[in-house]
Scaffold this motif. Structure first.
Motif, PDB file in Angstrom:
ATOM      1  N   GLY A  85     -38.804 -14.313-108.143  1.00 48.19           N
ATOM      2  CA  GLY A  85     -39.103 -15.137-106.979  1.00 48.19           C
ATOM      3  C   GLY A  85     -39.166 -14.386-105.686  1.00 48.19           C
ATOM      4  N   HIS A  86     -38.316 -13.409-105.511  1.00 49.15           N
ATOM      5  CA  HIS A  86     -38.426 -12.734-104.232  1.00 49.15           C
ATOM      6  C   HIS A  86     -39.677 -11.881-104.127  1.00 49.15           C
ATOM      7  N   PRO A  87     -39.991 -11.026-105.109  1.00 46.84           N
ATOM      8  CA  PRO A  87     -41.299 -10.364-105.036  1.00 46.84           C
ATOM      9  C   PRO A  87     -42.429 -11.378-104.850  1.00 46.84           C
ATOM     10  N   GLU A  88     -42.266 -12.532-105.471  1.00 46.21           N
ATOM     11  CA  GLU A  88     -43.293 -13.571-105.331  1.00 46.21           C
ATOM     12  C   GLU A  88     -43.525 -13.932-103.861  1.00 46.21           C
ATOM     13  N   VAL A  89     -42.474 -14.100-103.085  1.00 43.36           N
ATOM     14  CA  VAL A  89     -42.730 -14.503-101.707  1.00 43.36           C
ATOM     15  C   VAL A  89     -43.472 -13.400-100.963  1.00 43.36           C
ATOM     16  N   TYR A  90     -43.255 -12.165-101.342  1.00 35.77           N
ATOM     17  CA  TYR A  90     -44.050 -11.108-100.693  1.00 35.77           C
ATOM     18  C   TYR A  90     -45.460 -11.065-101.258  1.00 35.77           C
ATOM     19  N   GLY A  97     -30.995 -11.221-104.646  1.00 37.19           N
ATOM     20  CA  GLY A  97     -29.709 -11.905-104.654  1.00 37.19           C
ATOM     21  C   GLY A  97     -29.428 -12.707-103.403  1.00 37.19           C
ATOM     22  N   HIS A  98     -30.234 -12.538-102.334  1.00 28.63           N
ATOM     23  CA  HIS A  98     -29.935 -13.313-101.132  1.00 28.63           C
ATOM     24  C   HIS A  98     -30.212 -14.803-101.326  1.00 28.63           C
ATOM     25  N   HIS A  99     -30.832 -15.161-102.422  1.00 26.50           N
ATOM     26  CA  HIS A  99     -30.984 -16.584-102.714  1.00 26.50           C
ATOM     27  C   HIS A  99     -29.753 -17.137-103.419  1.00 26.50           C
ATOM     28  N   MET A 100     -28.833 -16.260-103.766  1.00 24.46           N
ATOM     29  CA  MET A 100     -27.725 -16.673-104.627  1.00 24.46           C
ATOM     30  C   MET A 100     -26.367 -16.402-103.997  1.00 24.46           C
TER      31      MET A 100
END
Ligand code: HEA
Ligand code: HEA
Ligand code: CUA
Ligand SMILES: [Cu+2]
Lengths: 253, 583, 223
Positions: free
Chosen positions: B274-279, B323-326
């Protein structure tokens, strides 16, 4: 009404969070103003007018180094300032004799007190539904569990939030600084009843709390809520039906 | 040149004849037609995703009143949303917007359109695979939409579908909807893998003579990096949704604690993707802004290499910040601390980009065309969204604002203010090349200003109610005493959102009107330097005549001291003093 | 529309000392990166694409394997006491069968290079046959395990075992179909004209699928 801001803070570590929040607020606010002022100035100054010629330049190494290093420094400082508060809130567990077990389930908070013997899992445990009573100015430890899905224990005025994960027991703490009645919403999507899954935390003065405990936590006091084991089965039975969820969601208004 | 385009036209007419309707418009292997298909797919899905958002907004402002227009669909309740329907609405809103609007438009449409044309290739490396990639993605979209019609409704566990809520049907009451969600995303993952393999291979192997890596337009750089992220990130989601689907249908125990599974495992897998996804969502938009700003500033981009390297830096760092989403998920707090550090660091390359965009504007000669306005909006709105990210990056602050509307505000400032404004900029900028007609500037301005104003009025107040503590994903904020005093804002936001929706109408009109009746586009309407403007509008099959353009310089030589015009296309051979300076 | 030749501006432009990069000699590129065509890239499109496909597959299996490791490490006892043991011996032999098919595939590529069409078809068939044998043995073992009571849904042990090995088996099956199609095409005389892309891609993929196996074998059966 200008109370559109953080709700009143009534916990000890809340101040540290609020302080950091404001610090970041000012840093980003200044950054925002600088960036936008520059941009607007450029938009006005360098708009296309007759005779205007654009500057031919590919960059400027000094400038680029400056605007890499300065934000990096600010961010490093921010990180360093964040670390102590974080380790205080989440990584240390202060000594206390006041422990409450919180078990989340679709869509209630079950608050369990150890009863007179001070131990969990014994017959004199007292379980309340959606209400928690704690004394003021006392460190309270919360042992968070979940019966079904992930919920999140959120007390806005305490600046406290922690997910309750099935299969784990997560230990948290807080210390309230002002008596009162505070809302305890669930902050993690947990199903159709997520909105409205809400409990109350009553923060009492020491005397009041003693009185309340004497009435409710002694062996004679009747348990405030039904026995635990059936809850899960109930939730499962209810869930697939469409009619039930509607009631669940609305009942809580 | 004109001779070339004449033959090319003849060639195109010939090819159309030969191929017939189906092979030209539907099962086309031509990268430009595939780009158009992706664009239409994305715009169509955007209407659905947007209408779902408006339904969500209606419920939040006037809880449990009938949503206009839904009476016919939700018959039992007369148009009033139930909590489960509300959850379905925002889940599908986000899923559709992210996977079937932004990815198809930015990576699908503009990736396909820009890469071959801007690096001087005749088509993608594997045209057939390219066609497959569209049809696989399109089928995934149809499958996703089909979920609205199954018993029990569509997925309702949020776009993040946290297990075990999503892993056991009885927890949400949704059975097939969530399965369809998994299946559709699995297929979408396969489609995007085909596309990204194609992009990467094409960029590495098929550049025109002289098109060195560091002469590539920044939008190609951004798409290149995006493709690599797509290639590596999507399979992780694919494996995750496969496990989730197995948990739901075959009784496996990946995420179910009762059988020895681990609920947090899903979150790790999801956010690792998910994080690579937002980029993935923002990088192409950054490339588009970097492309459009120099053109309408009539000035070279400031710090070309820094721009390319900062994108590479973002791509690398995006793997180690998830991990900043968690932070409050129950993950080890020590890990959380590590993720704070990396999350703060990832803001640095974004800072570099922001200041370089400002540097590009410095001393410019700005022309405020519609694409330029959208690109400027991108830069400014991305800054706001990025700055709100800093609040969450600080772990203690995130304890409080996690899962509040502050996050929702952040999401929309980066994905709408960032990606969607980037997409609008790209559509207005490349429309003449893509469809051979100019768009109407008046409607364009109307659309831009409406969108810009109402976008801010919609999403800025979300910061305020988020700071006030309003949780996201709640059906009815008035159920909470500490939120009641903010309800006025919710109403205000909903009015703004409705007007934001209305502001899209000029865009729809402009798009279709220009498609059929717009002014025919000249070869190079913006006086830009990059190679696509040397091909006819719209470019024929195989893009150029018999010879491919040869590249002599970087893409941003505007107002060069070597040229009388204020632009110097990449393919124009150097003469005079410039040639002489070589010796 | 586009200016095709460069004329110098009549009045100088503000440049802040920035000068345009020196344009290259003749063609377009300076340096080997992008000289004017014709030019052979170090890796042709097929190899490059397969390389990236493999990267994606590695991430896919990376997701599965790391999920498996997480469950494994957090489990109190592994393997769970009441579950049947996995057949290490048979599977080790089976691993050799899979390796042999990779050798057969390499031999088929050799035959292609020597333009030996008959050997090519034969060796492709051999590779496919060995791959098929591997799958059959695996399937047989699965049936036995299921009959001993280890199923997908029995617990995390069964879940991870069948998911991981099953994901690999699905890949082998897919690759097998691909090899079979390629072998059929080869039998019909394709690939003799030098357009060997599909065959080479298939061979690369087959080697990948084979190379993946030992990793899963070690992770799931041995440790
Ligand atoms: C396009 C998409 C996109 C982009 C680009 C970003 C960019 C960033 N995001 Fe965001 N994010 C999302 C999409 C995106 N995000 C989504 C969709 C979610 C929610 C998911 C969900 O739960 O549903 C989310 C959630 C999210 C969280 C989790 C919140 C929570 O649930 O608790 C965090 C936490 O750290 C975060 C941080 C950041 C940071 C630090 C950046 C940085 O990259 C931003 C960097 C940019 C700048 C900082 C601005 C420009 C810089 C300057 C002007 C320089 C000067 C600055 C300083 C000195 C501070 N994001
Ligand atoms: C990726 C892109 C994206 C985009 C573009 C948007 C666009 C919008 N989003 Fe959304 N949103 C997300 C991604 C996005 N969102 C995500 C990831 C979440 C988190 C979900 C979760 O929690 O799981 C979220 C959640 C979310 C919420 C929170 C729900 C909740 O937590 O309970 C809200 C609430 O207001 C909201 C509102 C809106 C609105 C009003 C728009 C508007 O901008 C939409 C405007 C567009 C249109 C209205 C459509 C276009 C209209 C036309 C073309 C006109 C023609 C049609 C007619 C009018 C007839 N979004
Ligand atoms: Cu429990 Cu949300
Ligand atoms: Cu993130």
């Amino acid at each position: 009404m200008l109370d559109w801001w953080l709700p009143e803070n009534v916990s000890t570590y809340g101040q540290e969070i609020d302080w950091l929040f404001h610090l970041i607020y000012y840093i980003t606010g200044v950054t925002f103003i600088l960036v936008f002022a520059t941009m607007l100035a450029f938009i006005v100054m360098y708009r296309d007018r007759p005779g205007r010629k654009a500057r031919y330049t590919h960059g400027n190494t000094t400038l680029e180094i400056v605007w890499t290093v300065v934000p990096a420094l600010i961010l490093v400082i921010l990180t360093l300032l964040s670390v102590p508060a974080w380790s205080k809130i989440k990584m240390t567990m202060p000594e206390t004799d006041f422990i409450v077990q919180v078990t989340a389930k679709q869509f209630n908070w079950q608050i369990t007190y150890p009863g007179p013997d001070g131990k969990f899992g014994t017959a004199d445990d007292k379980t309340l539904l959606d209400e928690m009573h704690v004394p003021v100015n006392k460190i309270v430890r919360v042992h968070l569990k979940s019966q079904d899905v992930i919920h999140s224990f959120f007390v806005p005025q305490f600046r406290m939030k922690q997910d309750a994960v099935p299969g784990r027991e997560i230990k948290q703490w807080f210390e309230a600084t002002k008596p009162g009645k505070y809302e305890l919403p669930c902050a993690e999507l947990c199903g159709f009843g997520h909105s409205g899954m809400r409990g109350w935390i009553y923060v009492h003065t020491a005397d009041e709390y003693a009185k309340w405990a004497a009435q409710n936590l002694t062996a004679e006091a009747a348990p405030t809520t039904e026995a635990k084991p059936d809850d899960k089965a109930d939730a499962k039975k209810e869930a697939p039906g469409k009619a039930e969820p509607k009631k669940e969601g609305k009942a809580k208004k | 040149m004109s001779a070339h385009s004449a033959t090319a036209h003849a060639h195109v007419d010939h090819a159309r004849h030969e191929l017939g309707f189906v092979r030209t418009y539907i099962f086309s292997t031509d990268h430009k037609m595939i780009a158009r298909q992706f664009l239409f797919l994305g715009l169509f899905m955007m209407i659905i995703g947007g209408l779902l958002a408006l339904i969500v907004r209606w419920q939040l402002a006037w809880p449990e009143t009938a949503v206009p227009g839904l009476g016919g669909i939700l018959k039992e309740t007369g148009g009033i949303l139930e909590p489960s329907t509300y959850n379905m609405a925002f889940t599908m809103h986000a899923t559709i917007m992210i996977f079937f609007v932004i990815m198809p438009i930015l990576a699908g449409a503009f990736g396909n359109f820009c890469i071959p044309l801007m690096i001087g290739a005749r088509d993608m490396a594997f045209p057939f695979l390219n066609m497959l990639s569209f049809w696989v993605t399109g089928s995934a979209g149809i499958i996703m939409l089909s979920g609205f019609f199954v018993e029990g409704g569509h997925a309702a566990a949020g776009w993040t579908s946290y297990a075990p809520l999503s892993a056991v049907a009885s927890y949400t009451g949704v059975n097939w909807g969530q399965n369809i969600w998994c299946i559709s995303l699995f297929i979408m993952g396969v489609g995007s893998m085909m596309g990204s393999i194609n992009y990467i291979t094409t960029i590495i192997n098929m550049r025109a003579p002289g098109m060195k890596l560091f002469r590539m337009p920044l939008v190609v750089w951004s798409l290149f990096i995006t493709a690599i992220l797509l290639l590596l990130a999507l399979p992780v989601l694919t494996s995750g949704v496969a496990m989730l689907l197995f948990d739901r249908t075959l009784g496996t125990n990946w995420f179910k604690p009762a059988g020895g599974g681990e609920p947090l495992l899903w979150q790790h897998l999801f956010w690792y993707f998910g994080h690579p996804e937002v980029y993935i969502l923002i990088l192409p938009a950054m490339g588009i802004a970097s492309e459009i700003l120099p053109v309408f500033c009539r000035k070279p981009i400031f710090g070309y290499h820094a721009m390319a390297f900062s994108m590479i830096g973002i791509a690398f760092l995006s793997w180690i910040v998830y991990g900043h989403h968690m932070f409050v998920s129950g993950m080890s707090p020590a890990l959380g601390m590590a993720f704070t550090v990396t999350t703060m660091i990832i803001a640095v390359p974004s800072a570099i980009k922001t200041f370089n965009w400002l540097g590009t504007m410095w001393g410019a000669r700005m022309q405020f065309t519609v694409p330029m306005l959208n690109a400027l909006a991108f830069v400014s709105m991305f800054v706001i969204g990025g700055l709100s990210g800093i609040f969450m990056a600080s772990t203690p602050v995130d304890i409080y604002i996690q899962d509040t509307y502050f996050i929702v505000a952040h999401i929309h400032y980066v994905v709408f203010g960032g990606s969607i404004f980037g997409a609008f900029a790209a559509i207005y900028y490349w429309f003449p090349k893509m469809f051979g007609r100019m768009t109407n500037p008046f409607l364009g301005h109307l659309h831009f200003w409406g969108t810009f104003v109402f976008f801010n009025l919609t999403f800025f107040p979300m910061h305020i109610i988020g700071v006030g503590g309003q949780m996201r994903r709640i059906y009815n904020p008035t159920q909470y005493e500490f939120l009641v005093h903010q309800q006025g804002w919710n109403v205000f936001i909903t009015y703004s959102a409705l007007l934001l929706g209305v502001s899209q109408i000029p865009f729809v009109i402009n798009f279709f009107w220009s498609l059929f009746a717009g002014k025919p586009a000249p070869l190079n309407p913006w006086n830009a330097n990059t190679l696509e403007w040397t091909a006819p509008s719209p470019p024929p099959h195989l893009n150029w005549g018999p010879t491919l353009p040869t590249v002599y310089r970087g893409p941003y030589e505007y107002s060069s001291p070597e040229s009388k015009e204020d632009f110097l296309p990449q393919n124009v051979p150097p003469v005079g003093a410039a040639g002489a300076r070589r010796h | 529309m586009t200016t095709l030749t460069v004329e110098h501006p009549t009045d100088p432009r503000r440049t802040n000392g920035s000068l345009p990069p020196v344009p290259p000699e003749g063609g377009g590129g300076d340096g080997p990166d992008r000289d004017p065509a014709p030019r052979r890239p170090p890796l042709d499109n097929v190899r490059l694409a397969m390389l990236f496909l493999i990267c994606a597959e590695v991430m896919f299996f990376g997701g599965l394997v790391s999920a498996f490791l997480v469950l494994r490490v957090t489990a109190a006892v592994w393997p769970p006491p009441l579950q049947p043991r996995l057949p290490v011996g048979v599977t080790a032999v089976n691993t050799l069968v899979l390796f042999a098919s990779s050798v057969a595939m390499a031999a088929a590529r050799q035959a292609l290079r020597r333009d030996d069409a008959r050997a090519l078809v034969r060796r492709l068939g051999l590779a496919a046959g060995l791959g098929g044998a591997f799958l059959l043995v695996q399937g047989y073992e699965w049936v036995r395990l299921v009959s001993f009571g280890l199923t997908l849904s029995s617990d995390a042990y069964g879940t991870t075992f069948y998911s991981l090995i099953g994901a690999h088996a699905a890949h082998v099956l897919g690759a097998l179909v691909w090899v079979a199609v390629v072998a059929l095409l080869a039998a019909r005389g394709r690939f003799t004209d030098g357009r060997t892309g599909p065959l080479r891609a298939c061979a690369i993929y087959w080697h990948f699928v084979v190379a993946l196996w030992p990793i899963l074998f070690v992770a799931v059966y041995l440790i």
